[in-house]
Design a protein around this motif. Structure first.
Motif, PDB file in Angstrom:
ATOM      1  N   LYS A  83      -8.171   5.164  -6.207  1.00 57.17           N
ATOM      2  CA  LYS A  83      -7.151   6.055  -6.776  1.00 57.17           C
ATOM      3  C   LYS A  83      -7.173   6.059  -8.316  1.00 57.17           C
ATOM      4  O   LYS A  83      -8.034   5.458  -8.932  1.00 57.17           O
ATOM      5  CB  LYS A  83      -5.766   5.672  -6.237  1.00 57.17           C
ATOM      6  N   ASP A 134       4.557  12.784  -2.556  1.00 59.42           N
ATOM      7  CA  ASP A 134       3.435  11.868  -2.404  1.00 59.42           C
ATOM      8  C   ASP A 134       2.516  12.051  -3.619  1.00 59.42           C
ATOM      9  O   ASP A 134       1.783  13.023  -3.724  1.00 59.42           O
ATOM     10  CB  ASP A 134       2.701  12.165  -1.098  1.00 59.42           C
ATOM     11  N   SER A 182       0.015   5.273  -4.650  1.00 55.99           N
ATOM     12  CA  SER A 182      -0.962   4.343  -4.077  1.00 55.99           C
ATOM     13  C   SER A 182      -1.853   3.817  -5.194  1.00 55.99           C
ATOM     14  O   SER A 182      -2.235   4.565  -6.096  1.00 55.99           O
ATOM     15  CB  SER A 182      -1.824   5.053  -3.030  1.00 55.99           C
ATOM     16  N   CYS A 207       0.829  -1.212   0.000  1.00 52.07           N
ATOM     17  CA  CYS A 207       0.000   0.000   0.000  1.00 52.07           C
ATOM     18  C   CYS A 207       0.862   1.261   0.000  1.00 52.07           C
ATOM     19  O   CYS A 207       2.081   1.192   0.178  1.00 52.07           O
ATOM     20  CB  CYS A 207      -0.962   0.024   1.201  1.00 52.07           C
ATOM     21  N   GLY A 208       0.206   2.394  -0.169  1.00 53.38           N
ATOM     22  CA  GLY A 208       0.906   3.678  -0.196  1.00 53.38           C
ATOM     23  C   GLY A 208       1.471   4.067   1.166  1.00 53.38           C
ATOM     24  O   GLY A 208       2.527   4.695   1.250  1.00 53.38           O
ATOM     25  N   THR A 209       0.757   3.697   2.214  1.00 56.02           N
ATOM     26  CA  THR A 209       1.249   4.011   3.568  1.00 56.02           C
ATOM     27  C   THR A 209       2.594   3.316   3.815  1.00 56.02           C
ATOM     28  O   THR A 209       3.525   3.925   4.358  1.00 56.02           O
ATOM     29  CB  THR A 209       0.226   3.556   4.639  1.00 56.02           C
ATOM     30  N   ALA A 266       0.188   9.896  -4.583  1.00 53.13           N
ATOM     31  CA  ALA A 266      -0.942   8.973  -4.458  1.00 53.13           C
ATOM     32  C   ALA A 266      -2.161   9.453  -5.245  1.00 53.13           C
ATOM     33  O   ALA A 266      -2.927   8.658  -5.769  1.00 53.13           O
ATOM     34  CB  ALA A 266      -1.312   8.785  -2.989  1.00 53.13           C
ATOM     35  N   GLN A 267      -2.336  10.772  -5.342  1.00 56.16           N
ATOM     36  CA  GLN A 267      -3.515  11.307  -6.023  1.00 56.16           C
ATOM     37  C   GLN A 267      -3.170  11.939  -7.366  1.00 56.16           C
ATOM     38  O   GLN A 267      -4.030  12.565  -7.988  1.00 56.16           O
ATOM     39  CB  GLN A 267      -4.190  12.365  -5.131  1.00 56.16           C
TER      40      GLN A 267
HETATM   41  C1  LIG Z   1      -4.388   7.307  -0.421  1.00 54.00           C
HETATM   42  C2  LIG Z   1      -3.276   8.166  -0.016  1.00 54.00           C
HETATM   43  C3  LIG Z   1      -2.174   7.646   0.710  1.00 54.00           C
HETATM   44  C4  LIG Z   1      -2.129   6.258   1.284  1.00 54.00           C
HETATM   45  O1  LIG Z   1      -2.250   5.241   0.394  1.00 54.00           O
HETATM   46  P1  LIG Z   1      -2.796   3.792   0.853  1.00 54.00           P
HETATM   47  O2  LIG Z   1      -2.519   2.943  -0.334  1.00 54.00           O
HETATM   48  O3  LIG Z   1      -4.251   3.933   1.155  1.00 54.00           O
HETATM   49  O4  LIG Z   1      -2.019   3.363   2.045  1.00 54.00           O
HETATM   50  C5  LIG Z   1      -1.126   8.515   0.990  1.00 54.00           C
HETATM   51  N1  LIG Z   1      -1.149   9.799   0.628  1.00 54.00           N
HETATM   52  C6  LIG Z   1      -2.197  10.338  -0.035  1.00 54.00           C
HETATM   53  C7  LIG Z   1      -2.144  11.780  -0.432  1.00 54.00           C
HETATM   54  C8  LIG Z   1      -3.292   9.546  -0.368  1.00 54.00           C
HETATM   55  O5  LIG Z   1      -4.325  10.088  -1.008  1.00 54.00           O
END
Ligand SMILES: *Cc1c(COP(=O)(O)O)cnc(C)c1O
Length: 348
Positions: free
Chosen positions: A177, A148, A172, A53-55, A150-151
């Protein structure tokens, strides 16, 4: 009900997963490695490490940068709780800063104000698909920057892919996403040394020495889905941009605040803003009309920590509504969303 988020899954995705399921090798293996290489190449970086995962990607990035207890890590308030968790996993001190009001992203001047001798890293999320405007100035502090993304998969800035600015960048692939593997994440970098550290920490088995390692692996089932989603990613992004421009065309006369048009923005979220205090009512009415809209950040981090100030994050949190925008929205759904928003605003 039109959901707020929905993955875009096709026959090709199903077939890719089934091939792996029947292959006899379903956990981390050759397909995961292929996904790492192809995803890194899409973002214009040398290599990557796929994770669960992203975390975890944030966690291992902080470990690779040797962020330790009592070190400070700067993060914005108006973002995902995952950032706060990752900083706490390594027992560092989260230094929460405010955002810029115009694009919801971490503020350069707020970072500058919060730098101390203990600052060890900055995590810079590109919120809602919008590239951080002052990324080049933020790099000039000389601190390690974890981008980051992720988005913001596929977003660009200054003619370069988002994710290529920081020393490490994280992604992520959660179900909501830009592209998905169900759960999943990745760290990308041009630094072989940092990626090797992360690769070593991802997996505990068959190691010569002992240290605390993690089981943060991605499965080949997920990676197969990732590869097939990656093939469609340029189309996903194109569709997002088209829908955003359709929305903007219809909403520009309503007196709402709508996203400004920016070349490198991928519109992971389409945020509209209106008068303070009417947001809850607006969300209720849209749900009654069959459209699930949400606050794009559930709660800003300074709330969880009981901190005062953070006026821009507070204001953004109170005023913002995220309306559905994803590649699988149909023409009819888009029409319904436009009509409902217009109706509510004319009615008001
Ligand atoms: C979703 C998200 C994460 C975490 O990703 P996961 O895969 O849910 O652990 C981190 N940073 C941002 C900005 C996110 O939107």
């Amino acid at each position: 009900m039109i959901p707020h988020s929905k993955p875009t899954i096709g026959k090709d995705d199903e077939e890719a997963i089934l091939r792996v399921l029947h292959s006899g090798q379903i956990a981390q293996g050759r397909i995961t490695r292929e996904f790492e290489k192809k995803f890194a190449s899409f973002i214009d970086l040398k290599d990557g490490v796929a994770l669960n995962c992203g975390t975890s990607a944030l966690h291992l990035s902080l470990l690779a940068l040797e962020v330790k207890e009592d070190d400070e890590v700067i993060i914005p308030s108006y973002t995902c709780t995952a950032l706060l968790n990752a900083v706490n996993y390594v027992r560092a001190k989260p230094r929460i800063v405010d955002i810029d009001r115009d694009d919801y992203n971490i503020s350069f001047s707020e970072i500058e104000k919060n730098l101390t001798k203990k600052t060890k890293a900055v995590i810079v999320p590109h919120m809602f698909g919008a590239p951080v405007k002052e990324i080049l100035k933020i790099l000039k502090f000389g601190l390690p920057v974890i981008e980051d993304c992720a988005q913001a998969i596929g977003a660009t800035s200054n003619g370069k892919m988002i994710g290529t600015f920081g020393i490490l960048s994280i992604f992520s692939f959660y179900a909501t996403k830009v592209m998905t593997t169900g759960e999943g994440g990745m760290v990308l970098s041009n630094s072989k040394r940092l990626l090797e550290k992360i690769r070593d920490l991802r997996d505990y088995d068959e190691k010569k020495d002992y240290k605390i390692r993690y089981n943060y692996k991605m499965t080949d089932i997920q990676a197969a889905l990732g590869l097939s989603q990656l093939r469609k990613l340029p189309d996903f992004i194109k569709k997002r941009k088209e829908t955003a421009s359709t929305y903007s065309r219809h909403f520009s006369s309503l007196g709402l605040r709508i996203p400004e048009f920016r070349e490198g923005h991928i519109y992971f979220r389409y945020i509209i803003e209106q008068e303070l205090s009417s947001v809850e009512k607006f969300l209720r009415k849209l749900r009654r009309a069959g459209i699930n809209c949400k606050k794009p950040v559930f709660r800003p981090l300074h709330h969880y920590l009981g901190l005062k100030g953070f006026l821009n994050s507070e204001d953004a949190w109170q005023c913002s509504v995220s309306i559905p925008i994803y590649p699988s929205l149909t023409e009819n759904e888009i029409k319904k969303i436009i009509e409902s928003v217009r109706y509510l605003f004319v009615e008001k």
